[in-house]
Design a protein around this motif. Structure first.
Motif, short mmCIF file in Angstrom:
data_model
loop_
_atom_site.label_atom_id
_atom_site.label_comp_id
_atom_site.label_asym_id
_atom_site.label_seq_id
_atom_site.Cartn_x
_atom_site.Cartn_y
_atom_site.Cartn_z
N LYS A 43 48.77 45.39 42.10
CA LYS A 43 48.59 44.01 41.62
C LYS A 43 47.25 43.51 42.13
O LYS A 43 46.97 43.60 43.33
N SER A 45 45.73 40.52 40.30
CA SER A 45 45.49 39.21 39.69
C SER A 45 45.67 38.09 40.71
O SER A 45 46.60 38.10 41.52
N GLN A 64 46.18 42.28 48.30
CA GLN A 64 46.46 42.99 47.06
C GLN A 64 45.65 44.27 47.03
O GLN A 64 44.45 44.25 47.32
N ARG A 67 44.33 46.71 40.73
CA ARG A 67 43.43 46.06 39.77
C ARG A 67 44.23 45.09 38.92
O ARG A 67 45.45 45.14 38.88
N ASP A 68 43.52 44.21 38.24
CA ASP A 68 44.14 43.24 37.35
C ASP A 68 44.28 43.84 35.95
O ASP A 68 43.72 43.35 34.98
#
Length: 175
Positions: A43, A45, A64, A67-68
Motif C-alpha cells: 500500500k 496511497s 507504507q 506503490r500506489d
C-alpha cells in the motif's frame, strides 16, 4: 507494572474487515497509552483514511512499503519484491528496537500470496519479536504454517459484498 506475554494474531480470509479489525485494535491499544507500529505492505496511497488520521495521533508510527498501484499476481515487478523485503527489514528493526506494544503488519499475508516474501522469512521474523509484543498479520492467503503458530486466528468470510452489485469502493469504508 506487570508485563504481559505478546500474542500473534492473524486476520485473514476473503471477506471484508481484516485491516479494519487491525485498525480498531490499534485504536484500542492507543486508548490505553500503548505504542503502536502500523506497517502497510503493498500500500502506498496517502488517500487511505487511516493514513490521514494516523498522522495526527501520538504514540503511532505508520509506514507504507508499497506503490500506489496494483501488483501483478502472476508477475510482480522487482520493485514490488524489493519494497516487501524493505517491509520485512523494518519489522526486524522495530523488533530489535522493542519500542512498540503492538505492531500490525497490514497485508503482509497478501505479500506472501504474491510471492514477494517467503513463509520461512516471515516465520523467522516472528521468532525475533520481543516476548511482550503483540503482532497482527492481515491479508488474504494466510498459509497453514502461520495459522499453526498464531495464538488467535480470525478468518473473514464473504457472504455478499456491495462491489458485486456494482457499488464502487466507498471513501471511509474501503479506503
Amino acid at each position: 507494572m506487570k508485563t504481559m506475554k505478546g500474542l500473534l494474531l492473524v486476520y485473514t480470509g476473503n471477506g471484508k474487515g481484516k485491516t479494519t479489525a487491525a485498525l480498531g485494535l490499534s485504536l484500542r491499544a492507543l486508548g490505553h497509552g500503548q505504542k503502536v507500529g502500523f506497517l502497510q505492505f503493498m500500500k502506498g496511497s496517502k488517500n487511505y483514511g487511516e493514513v490521514k488520521i494516523f498522522e495526527k495521533l501520538p504514540n503511532l508510527t505508520l509506514v507504507q512499503t508499497g506503490r500506489d498501484c496494483f501488483v501483478s499476481f502472476e508477475n510482480p515487478e522487482p520493485v514490488d519484491i524489493a519494497m516487501a523485503q524493505d517491509g520485512l527489514a523494518i519489522l526486524s528493526q522495530w523488533f530489535q528496537e522493542d519500542r512498540f506494544d503492538l505492531i500490525v503488519a497490514d497485508e503482509l499475508l497478501v505479500a506472501l500470496g504474491f510471492n514477494l516474501v517467503t513463509v520461512q522469512e516471515v516465520l523467522d521474523l516472528i521468532e525475533q519479536r520481543p516476548p511482550r509484543l503483540t503482532l497482527v498479520l492481515t491479508g488474504r492467503y494466510a498459509p497453514d504454517e502461520l495459522l499453526a503458530v498464531a495464538d488467535t486466528v480470525t478468518i473473514m468470510q464473504e457472504h455478499r459484498h456491495a462491489y458485486q452489485q456494482g457499488v464502487e469502493a466507498k471513501e471511509g469504508m474501503e479506503f
